[in-house]
Write an enzyme that holds these catalytic residues in place. Sequence first.
Site, PDB file in Angstrom:
ATOM      1  N   CYS A 189       0.867  -1.187   0.000  1.00 15.88           N
ATOM      2  CA  CYS A 189       0.000   0.000   0.000  1.00 15.88           C
ATOM      3  C   CYS A 189       0.896   1.227   0.000  1.00 15.88           C
ATOM      4  O   CYS A 189       2.085   1.128  -0.341  1.00 15.88           O
ATOM      5  CB  CYS A 189      -0.971  -0.021   1.180  1.00 15.88           C
ATOM      6  SG  CYS A 189      -0.187   0.040   2.808  1.00 15.88           S
TER       7      CYS A 189
ATOM      8  N   CYS B 133      -1.346   0.771   7.367  1.00 16.48           N
ATOM      9  CA  CYS B 133      -2.783   0.438   7.488  1.00 16.48           C
ATOM     10  C   CYS B 133      -3.174  -0.781   6.664  1.00 16.48           C
ATOM     11  O   CYS B 133      -3.360  -1.871   7.199  1.00 16.48           O
ATOM     12  CB  CYS B 133      -3.658   1.623   7.067  1.00 16.48           C
ATOM     13  SG  CYS B 133      -3.725   2.954   8.290  1.00 16.48           S
ATOM     14  N   ARG B 134      -3.345  -0.595   5.355  1.00 16.31           N
ATOM     15  CA  ARG B 134      -3.954  -1.652   4.540  1.00 16.31           C
ATOM     16  C   ARG B 134      -3.052  -2.854   4.333  1.00 16.31           C
ATOM     17  O   ARG B 134      -3.493  -3.998   4.526  1.00 16.31           O
ATOM     18  CB  ARG B 134      -4.373  -1.080   3.168  1.00 16.31           C
ATOM     19  CG  ARG B 134      -5.513  -0.077   3.270  1.00 16.31           C
ATOM     20  CD  ARG B 134      -5.661   0.712   1.981  1.00 16.31           C
ATOM     21  NE  ARG B 134      -4.477   1.546   1.748  1.00 16.31           N
ATOM     22  CZ  ARG B 134      -4.243   2.235   0.649  1.00 16.31           C
ATOM     23  NH1 ARG B 134      -5.106   2.174  -0.356  1.00 16.31           N
ATOM     24  NH2 ARG B 134      -3.144   2.966   0.541  1.00 16.31           N
ATOM     25  N   SER B 135      -1.775  -2.635   3.920  1.00 14.09           N
ATOM     26  CA  SER B 135      -0.958  -3.822   3.597  1.00 14.09           C
ATOM     27  C   SER B 135      -0.540  -4.621   4.834  1.00 14.09           C
ATOM     28  O   SER B 135      -0.527  -5.857   4.765  1.00 14.09           O
ATOM     29  CB  SER B 135       0.235  -3.470   2.698  1.00 14.09           C
ATOM     30  OG  SER B 135       1.135  -2.604   3.322  1.00 14.09           O
TER      31      SER B 135
HETATM   32  P1  4NP Z   1      -1.747   2.852   4.097  1.00 17.15           P
HETATM   33  O1  4NP Z   1      -2.359   4.200   4.688  1.00 17.15           O
HETATM   34  O2  4NP Z   1      -1.212   3.171   2.723  1.00 17.15           O
HETATM   35  O3  4NP Z   1      -2.906   1.937   4.049  1.00 17.15           O
HETATM   36  O4  4NP Z   1      -0.657   2.408   5.055  1.00 17.15           O
HETATM   37  C1  4NP Z   1      -1.619   5.390   4.816  1.00 17.15           C
HETATM   38  C2  4NP Z   1      -0.973   5.648   5.983  1.00 17.15           C
HETATM   39  C3  4NP Z   1      -0.277   6.834   6.145  1.00 17.15           C
HETATM   40  C4  4NP Z   1      -0.258   7.752   5.117  1.00 17.15           C
HETATM   41  C5  4NP Z   1      -0.926   7.491   3.945  1.00 17.15           C
HETATM   42  C6  4NP Z   1      -1.594   6.302   3.785  1.00 17.15           C
HETATM   43  N1  4NP Z   1       0.400   8.979   5.290  1.00 17.15           N
HETATM   44  O5  4NP Z   1       0.239   9.877   4.449  1.00 17.15           O
HETATM   45  O6  4NP Z   1       1.137   9.155   6.282  1.00 17.15           O
END
Ligand code: 4NP
Length: 148
Positions: A7, A12-14
């Site tokens: 991700c 979060c997602r991965s």
């Molecule tokens: P992920 O979510 O891609 O599912 O891990 C995010 C977590 C943090 C950020 C963006 C997406 N960020 O901008 O810090």
Amino acid sequence: MRVLFVCLGNICRSPAAEGVFRAQAGDVHEIDSAGTAGWHVGKPPYGPMQAAAGARGIDLSGLRARQVGRADFDRFDLIIGMDDSNIADIERLRPAGSETDVRLFTDFAPETGMGEVPDPYYTRDFEGALDLIEAAARGLKQALEGRG
Ligand code: 4NP
């Protein structure tokens, strides 16, 4: 099969996909996760995602974020992105001649009608993300069962 979930932030997602798929199929497949961005490298999964996953019996506390790189195309048979921008970023890293499969996670859950796993870091819908991740993980497990 060696499967890498990717991700944006790898908080979060991965990591949730890694934890869910490990619980479903970790005895059969080698599983890891990574982010296209390097912002959170070394950090554990985001607290609210850890809490939501933990309530479903999935412990994400031992995971640490890392960034996806070109070497991952040799280390994994299948790289799975959570949205179209993940897929574009992953494809940009593909070494010449690499035939590693890169797929969208929601391809494995066509019954949901979803074309991406919405980012709960922004939507705050951690339960919806986990529902979708669990459905896609089940579909992935079935898809890989035929391939060994
Ligand atoms: P992920 O979510 O891609 O599912 O891990 C995010 C977590 C943090 C950020 C963006 C997406 N960020 O901008 O810090």
